[in-house]
Design a protein around this motif. Structure first.
Motif, PDB file in Angstrom:
ATOM      1  N   VAL A 163       0.843  -1.195   0.000  1.00 42.88           N
ATOM      2  CA  VAL A 163       0.000   0.000   0.000  1.00 42.88           C
ATOM      3  C   VAL A 163       0.874   1.240   0.000  1.00 42.88           C
ATOM      4  N   THR A 164       0.270   2.348  -0.351  1.00 47.57           N
ATOM      5  CA  THR A 164       0.883   3.648  -0.163  1.00 47.57           C
ATOM      6  C   THR A 164       0.128   4.373   0.944  1.00 47.57           C
ATOM      7  N   LEU A 165       0.809   5.284   1.600  1.00 44.37           N
ATOM      8  CA  LEU A 165       0.238   6.022   2.719  1.00 44.37           C
ATOM      9  C   LEU A 165      -0.120   7.429   2.280  1.00 44.37           C
ATOM     10  N   ARG A 194      -3.695   2.914   0.609  1.00 45.10           N
ATOM     11  CA  ARG A 194      -4.213   2.660  -0.741  1.00 45.10           C
ATOM     12  C   ARG A 194      -3.469   1.505  -1.404  1.00 45.10           C
ATOM     13  N   GLY A 195      -4.246   0.521  -1.861  1.00 45.04           N
ATOM     14  CA  GLY A 195      -3.688  -0.596  -2.581  1.00 45.04           C
ATOM     15  C   GLY A 195      -3.516  -0.286  -4.059  1.00 45.04           C
ATOM     16  N   ALA A 196      -3.251  -1.307  -4.843  1.00 39.18           N
ATOM     17  CA  ALA A 196      -2.972  -1.107  -6.264  1.00 39.18           C
ATOM     18  C   ALA A 196      -4.162  -0.527  -7.009  1.00 39.18           C
ATOM     19  N   SER A 197      -5.384  -0.907  -6.607  1.00 41.80           N
ATOM     20  CA  SER A 197      -6.559  -0.461  -7.356  1.00 41.80           C
ATOM     21  C   SER A 197      -7.598   0.264  -6.516  1.00 41.80           C
ATOM     22  N   ALA A 207      -0.143  11.842  -0.708  1.00 45.55           N
ATOM     23  CA  ALA A 207       0.745  10.693  -0.577  1.00 45.55           C
ATOM     24  C   ALA A 207       2.044  11.104   0.095  1.00 45.55           C
ATOM     25  N   THR A 208       2.563  10.220   0.954  1.00 50.38           N
ATOM     26  CA  THR A 208       3.850  10.462   1.597  1.00 50.38           C
ATOM     27  C   THR A 208       4.917   9.693   0.815  1.00 50.38           C
ATOM     28  N   LEU A 260       2.676  10.743  10.903  1.00 44.25           N
ATOM     29  CA  LEU A 260       1.809  10.724  12.078  1.00 44.25           C
ATOM     30  C   LEU A 260       2.562  10.205  13.295  1.00 44.25           C
ATOM     31  N   GLU A 261       2.403  10.901  14.412  1.00 47.72           N
ATOM     32  CA  GLU A 261       2.968  10.464  15.675  1.00 47.72           C
ATOM     33  C   GLU A 261       1.859  10.564  16.714  1.00 47.72           C
ATOM     34  N   LEU A 262       1.345   9.410  17.143  1.00 44.06           N
ATOM     35  CA  LEU A 262       0.129   9.358  17.944  1.00 44.06           C
ATOM     36  C   LEU A 262       0.396   8.755  19.318  1.00 44.06           C
ATOM     37  N   ILE A 263      -0.175   9.386  20.345  1.00 48.08           N
ATOM     38  CA  ILE A 263      -0.176   8.849  21.696  1.00 48.08           C
ATOM     39  C   ILE A 263      -1.560   8.271  21.957  1.00 48.08           C
TER      40      ILE A 263
END
Length: 436
Positions: A183-185, A215-218, A301-302, A356-359
């Protein structure tokens, strides 16, 4: 008649003595000594590389007939779910690090429940399993054995309720692990302050929503929607279990592909400010309004390898404090009552996913408390209702004033400081980037 009056008068000293003895007994320090200790790291894993993800959604079938949780008595009993409840899971993997996220459409989760879920997922090679409740106040209860919880929100304990939640979470995690794919983020944010309000003062919630797309390929594999507002829109005495707006929002977004987890942020003092529709229709209309906010949170997208890290820290909690909850003459008895149900340690986690940095916290931090923790750790967000339920978490200033949500906080004024120390330790272990 005179004999009866003399008889009653003769009983008065005995009654006063009995009442005094009962008061003294209730006021004795039954809590014992509460140890103080520095937070301890209980686990960590970090990696950076190509991101993989799998997701699944399974039905969470209540053990009907079941009490509807979320409010003090009287509570209705339900024999139907409308709409159905679900457990959702996402598994993330980068390099050799693998993390599981679970969302249950419940009022809360408990430490024993989370321990069982982690045990059943022990064959999946996960370095961390974070379990969240959607905090819907119209789901089923019976899963929390603590006396305070049974009286205040979840109803009489039933082992079948725990088994149902654990089984659904375990099944969702295993299905997600079997569906891992590249996946892509993508991450996006939007805010609509008019959708929320503060119910008790303190810092005002900003109506911000963070959208995370895997997100996957499709098509999307999964989305995480981070938002904060109490799901209390379904009428209290409705004799159905119901996922409130988080479940409806997930269903709306899942029509476009992928599994959608709605995770509560700093929800402690955040209420819904929305008056369209009546009854359950209002929850549906609010979910539709939130879906529009999701569309505005256009994800970007990252690029490059994705960072994935998780760390868990355990910390000793302060002694329970009923001084804001009961009259002054009954404070000692109130403390004893809370001690009977209060955890002595808590787990705080840190999750890094790309930018993202989550507590994550085991309760309901207020907006102000979330800001304090974010400032201390450099986190981009704070999530509540994770891993257990300790009640509300307010800033020390408002606790000292007996204001804000401190009137619902079970522990003393040092609670946020203790949790903050654990959050800082976990954030450092997860490689958070501190604010300059």
């Amino acid at each position: 008649m005179a004999i009866r009056r003399r008889y009653l008068r003769s009983l008065l000293p005995f009654a006063l003595l009995t009442a005094g003895a009962a008061y003294a007994l209730a006021s004795w320090n039954w809590c014992g000594r509460w140890e103080e200790s520095a937070p301890v790291l209980r686990g960590q894993a970090r990696a950076e590389g190509a991101l993989r993800a799998g997701a699944a959604k399974v039905v969470l079938p209540p053990p009907f007939p079941v009490v509807v949780a979320g409010y003090p008595p009287p509570r209705p009993n339900a024999s139907q779910a409308d709409p159905p409840l679900h457990a959702r899971a996402v598994i993330l993997q980068a390099g050799e690090t693998r993390v599981g996220l679970v969302s249950l459409e419940l009022l809360s989760v408990t430490g024993p429940m989370v321990a069982q879920i982690r045990e059943r997922a022990s064959d999946l090679g996960l370095h961390g399993v974070l379990v969240f409740a959607s905090h819907t106040h119209s789901s089923f209860g019976g899963y929390d054995g603590r006396l305070v919880a049974q009286l205040v929100g979840t109803g009489r304990y039933r082992e079948s309720a725990v088994d149902t939640a654990v089984s659904a979470a375990s099944e969702a995690l295993h299905q997600a692990a079997a569906a891992l794919a590249d996946v892509t983020l993508e991450v996006g944010r939007a805010a609509e302050p008019g959708l929320v309000l503060t119910r008790s003062g303190g810092e005002t919630p900003d109506g911000a929503l963070t959208r995370v797309v895997l997100r996957g390929a499709s098509s999307p594999v999964a989305e995480l929607l981070l938002f904060a507002a109490h799901p209390t829109m379904v009428p209290r005495q409705r004799e159905y279990v119901d996922p409130d707006y988080p479940g409806r929002l997930s269903e709306l977004r899942e029509a476009q592909g992928g599994v959608v987890l709605v995770l509560q942020g700093a929800v402690g003092n955040a209420s819904v400010a929305f008056n369209e529709g009546q009854g359950v229709e209002r929850a549906t209309a609010f979910a539709q309004a939130l879906s529009g906010l999701v569309d505005r949170a256009s994800p970007m997208a990252t690029p490059g390898p994705t960072r994935l890290a998780v760390a868990r820290a355990e910390v000793a909690l302060p002694r329970p404090d009923a001084s804001r909850l009961v009259p002054v003459l009954t404070r000692a008895a109130g403390d004893n009552f809370l001690c009977h149900s209060a955890a002595r340690v808590a787990e705080v986690s840190a999750l890094a996913l790309g930018p993202l940095e989550l507590i994550t916290l085991p309760g309901e931090p207020t907006t102000g408390a979330g800001q304090v923790l974010a400032g201390r750790t450099g986190a981009t967000g704070v999530l509540g209702l994770s891993g257990d339920y300790l009640g509300y978490m307010e800033t020390p200033e408002l606790v000292a004033q007996g204001a804000g949500e401190s009137r619902r906080q079970y522990y003393g004024s040092s609670l946020l400081e203790r949790l903050g120390a654990a959050a800082q330790l976990a954030a450092e272990a997860a490689g958070f980037t501190p604010e300059p």
